[in-house]
Design an enzyme around this catalytic site. Structure first.
Site, PDB file in Angstrom:
ATOM      1  N   HIS A  48      -8.328 -58.041  29.991  1.00  0.00           N
ATOM      2  CA  HIS A  48      -8.242 -59.257  30.802  1.00  0.00           C
ATOM      3  C   HIS A  48      -8.023 -58.813  32.251  1.00  0.00           C
ATOM      4  O   HIS A  48      -7.469 -57.744  32.508  1.00  0.00           O
ATOM      5  CB  HIS A  48      -7.041 -60.057  30.299  1.00  0.00           C
ATOM      6  CG  HIS A  48      -6.871 -61.418  30.896  1.00  0.00           C
ATOM      7  ND1 HIS A  48      -6.346 -61.614  32.148  1.00  0.00           N
ATOM      8  CD2 HIS A  48      -7.136 -62.657  30.400  1.00  0.00           C
ATOM      9  CE1 HIS A  48      -6.293 -62.918  32.393  1.00  0.00           C
ATOM     10  NE2 HIS A  48      -6.770 -63.569  31.355  1.00  0.00           N
ATOM     11  N   ASP A  86      -1.037 -55.483  26.140  1.00  0.00           N
ATOM     12  CA  ASP A  86      -1.163 -56.873  26.590  1.00  0.00           C
ATOM     13  C   ASP A  86      -1.257 -57.719  25.320  1.00  0.00           C
ATOM     14  O   ASP A  86      -2.301 -57.772  24.681  1.00  0.00           O
ATOM     15  CB  ASP A  86      -2.409 -57.004  27.466  1.00  0.00           C
ATOM     16  CG  ASP A  86      -2.771 -58.463  27.757  1.00  0.00           C
ATOM     17  OD1 ASP A  86      -2.075 -59.374  27.256  1.00  0.00           O
ATOM     18  OD2 ASP A  86      -3.760 -58.682  28.480  1.00  0.00           O
ATOM     19  N   GLN A  93      -2.544 -62.545  23.527  1.00  0.00           N
ATOM     20  CA  GLN A  93      -3.307 -63.233  22.466  1.00  0.00           C
ATOM     21  C   GLN A  93      -2.892 -62.781  21.073  1.00  0.00           C
ATOM     22  O   GLN A  93      -3.559 -63.126  20.096  1.00  0.00           O
ATOM     23  CB  GLN A  93      -4.813 -62.991  22.658  1.00  0.00           C
ATOM     24  CG  GLN A  93      -5.378 -63.487  23.969  1.00  0.00           C
ATOM     25  CD  GLN A  93      -5.343 -65.002  24.103  1.00  0.00           C
ATOM     26  OE1 GLN A  93      -5.085 -65.726  23.145  1.00  0.00           O
ATOM     27  NE2 GLN A  93      -5.596 -65.497  25.311  1.00  0.00           N
ATOM     28  N   LYS A 102       1.240 -69.892  25.764  1.00  0.00           N
ATOM     29  CA  LYS A 102       0.206 -69.714  24.743  1.00  0.00           C
ATOM     30  C   LYS A 102       0.800 -69.760  23.337  1.00  0.00           C
ATOM     31  O   LYS A 102       0.111 -69.498  22.357  1.00  0.00           O
ATOM     32  CB  LYS A 102      -0.519 -68.385  24.952  1.00  0.00           C
ATOM     33  CG  LYS A 102      -1.353 -68.326  26.248  1.00  0.00           C
ATOM     34  CD  LYS A 102      -2.175 -67.062  26.295  1.00  0.00           C
ATOM     35  CE  LYS A 102      -2.658 -66.700  27.679  1.00  0.00           C
ATOM     36  NZ  LYS A 102      -3.680 -67.609  28.205  1.00  0.00           N
ATOM     37  N   CYS A 152     -11.761 -64.602  32.369  1.00  0.00           N
ATOM     38  CA  CYS A 152     -11.058 -63.495  33.038  1.00  0.00           C
ATOM     39  C   CYS A 152     -11.421 -62.138  32.464  1.00  0.00           C
ATOM     40  O   CYS A 152     -10.604 -61.218  32.439  1.00  0.00           O
ATOM     41  CB  CYS A 152      -9.539 -63.689  33.007  1.00  0.00           C
ATOM     42  SG  CYS A 152      -8.992 -65.106  33.954  1.00  0.00           S
TER      43      CYS A 152
END
Lengths: 425, 141
Positions: free
Chosen positions: A141, A218, A221, A244, A383
């Protein structure tokens, strides 16, 4: 019935906690909230961008404002003490949730992006220089890609990208070649927000550590929709965002191994992060407060913890199962439709999202037509512009699922995609 | 139903599927390229002027992008013929949506106005009012 019988929990009961899912859309988008111009059921499939917030979380945030709103840490009065305890304990909830050793290893940030920048500035600027390299993946991202790219320019460190195979998986042979003795940091996305790929973070961690490098995952998600344990993944840093995962915007978390955070200098200076200040010198507060300068996002931090408690009540394994069920079903149905190109690995080995293009229909046109049917998806580059360049497309449409989504909503998506395809045929 | 399907009335779809004046001019008086990076919409506009140097004689365009941006450029290429460069310069967003004949949802306006912006910036560069080395035209800012 059919696929619905495989739901790992009572989705209907979950949906009752999210009144926004009952609203109508289709009318005037310039006035916020439902009005008489809205006339179709909302089908919300944009969860990878942001998820909705259930009543128990909204209530917890409202309760803070209604009954103990106050600034934290330094106040002696009762409201401040209540707010401080709630805000500080929220760090413990996050730490427990991801298997960290304690609140010392959990810094609240604005979001994943800020967590990434915190490490890039506080660790990267001090530790990186010419001859070093930072290894990313082609599916990063922009939060990680742009940050390390710019830190690379500032420090002279080289930034490398592990390639993505045609099937949308990380090329681990390329990873083994690119991660070398000069690798100071491997920064990799856990679940790709575009391809849905679930990356082997633990293997990357092993490669990084074999070369005395660090690894930053990261997890924006992944933490929202599957069990994530920092010890199991063997990561040095990990970041994710509250909004999220049923929490409010404006709050995220950075996990860092305590000795690393201890050694790092602050990234932001100011109030709430100092111990002793003179006109000439300052000393820093203990972890994690050393990295939380200024009045923090108190209500958001408390709401973040409430969101985690909500998700844990449902169960992270079950949420993962539900997302996988919907992703595989969506993958199969969109594939069967014809004229749909889906990016990333097959339906049975992906996170809960499907990015795709429909032949002859620009992703933005698709999204506009879907909006008419009440179906909210994302269209654009998500992104990940360089990844889209690799895929050879300017944009894609992305449907992303969460615990409250249903098979019927995937059907509504597929029906609307068919209508759009026929309109442009 | 909302603004989306209204946005794709027959006229828009017709211009999208059969763009008018699609291609390049052999000897344009000015040419300009613009893009919407996030959508990937790219449009190149060629303009040939009459001998008076003021009236637009022919317009051609090429590009890639969504139906709204392509249909808008196609309609504009017809509309501009016979207009003066000053008249081109005076076209505003309302003129474009009026030309399209549909309500454009707020998030899609930038697609609709890309062709107009490219033509206007091209004309400005031609008149020496805009630095040709400046960043390419974008309608996202």
């Amino acid at each position: 019935m059919g696929v619905q019988e495989q739901y790992p929990f009572d989705v209907g009961a979950i949906r009752d906690d999210f009144p926004i899912l009952d609203r109508l859309v289709g009318g005037n988008p310039t006035s916020p909230g439902q009005d008489e111009t809205d006339d179709v059921d909302l089908v919300y499939l944009d969860n990878a961008a942001t998820s909705h917030t259930p009543d128990p979380v909204v209530d917890r945030i409202a309760d803070y404002y209604r009954s103990y709103n106050s600034n934290v840490h330094r106040g002696i009065h009762q409201l401040s003490q209540e707010a401080s305890v709630a805000y500080e304990e929220a760090h413990d909830v996050v730490a427990d949730f991801i298997g960290a050793n304690g609140r010392e290893e959990v810094i609240f940030t604005k979001n994943t992006t800020e967590a990434m920048n915190l490490v890039a500035y506080a660790w990267g600027l001090a530790e990186l220089g010419p001859g070093d390299n930072v290894v990313l993946t082609q599916m990063e991202h922009h939060a990680s890609l742009v940050t390390w790219q710019q830190i690379g320019k500032k420090t002279g460190a080289e930034v490398r990208f592990i390639e993505v195979t045609d099937e949308g998986r990380l090329d681990m042979a390329d990873a083994a070649a690119k991660i070398d003795d000069d690798t100071a940091m491997v920064s990799a996305v856990h679940v790709s927000n575009t391809l849905g790929t679930i990356n082997p973070i633990r293997e990357l961690a092993e490669l990084a550590h074999d070369h005395d490098g660090l690894i930053f995952a990261d997890a924006a998600q992944s933490v929202p929709n599957r069990p994530v344990d920092v010890e199991d993944l063997d990561v040095d840093f990990l970041a994710f965002s509250g909004h999220k995962m049923c929490g409010p915007t404006g709050i995220g978390a950075l996990y860092g191994r305590e000795e690393l955070l201890e050694a790092m200098q602050p990234y932001l200076y100011g109030g709430e992060m100092i111990r002793k200040v003179t006109f000439e010198e300052s000393t820093w507060e203990d972890l994690p407060w050393k990295f939380e300068a200024g009045t923090p996002s108190i209500a958001q931090g408390i709401g973040f913890a409430a969101a985690i408690e909500y998700l844990e009540e449902v169960g992270m394994e079950r949420i993962e199962d539900h997302e996988s069920l919907l992703a595989e079903y969506a993958y199969d149905r969109l594939t069967d439709l014809g004229g749909v190109e889906i990016y990333g690995p097959p339906g049975d080995e992906r996170g809960g999202l499907v990015a795709f293009n429909v032949e002859g229909v620009h992703a933005h046109d698709l999204s506009s037509v879907l909006n008419d049917y009440g179906v909210a998806i994302r269209a654009g580059d998500h992104c990940t512009q360089p990844l889209h360049d690799e895929l050879g497309v300017a944009a894609s449409a992305r449907a992303s699922f969460y615990l409250y989504n249903t098979v019927e909503e995937v059907d509504a998506l597929v029906d609307a995609v068919r209508e759009a395809r026929d309109l442009f045929a | 139903m909302g603004t989306g399907s209204d946005m794709y009335r027959q006229q828009i779809l017709d211009h999208y599927k059969n763009p008018r004046n699609y291609g390049e001019l052999e000897d344009p008086d000015f040419t300009h390229v613009g893009e919407n990076p996030s959508c990937g919409d790219t449009i190149k506009v060629d303009v040939a002027l009459d001998d008076d140097g003021e009236t637009i004689e022919t317009v051609a365009f090429t590009g890639d992008g969504c139906a709204i941006s392509m249909a808008s450029a196609s309609m504009l290429s017809e509309r501009l013929r016979g207009m003066t460069v000053d008249e081109l310069d005076a076209l505003d967003t309302d003129d474009v949506t009026e030309m399209l004949g549909v309500d454009i949802s707020p998030m899609r306006i930038k697609c609709a106005v890309l062709g107009r912006q490219v033509a206007q910036d091209g004309a400005k560069i031609h008149r020496g009012e805009l630095d040709p080395d400046a960043d390419r035209t974008r309608t996202e800012e």
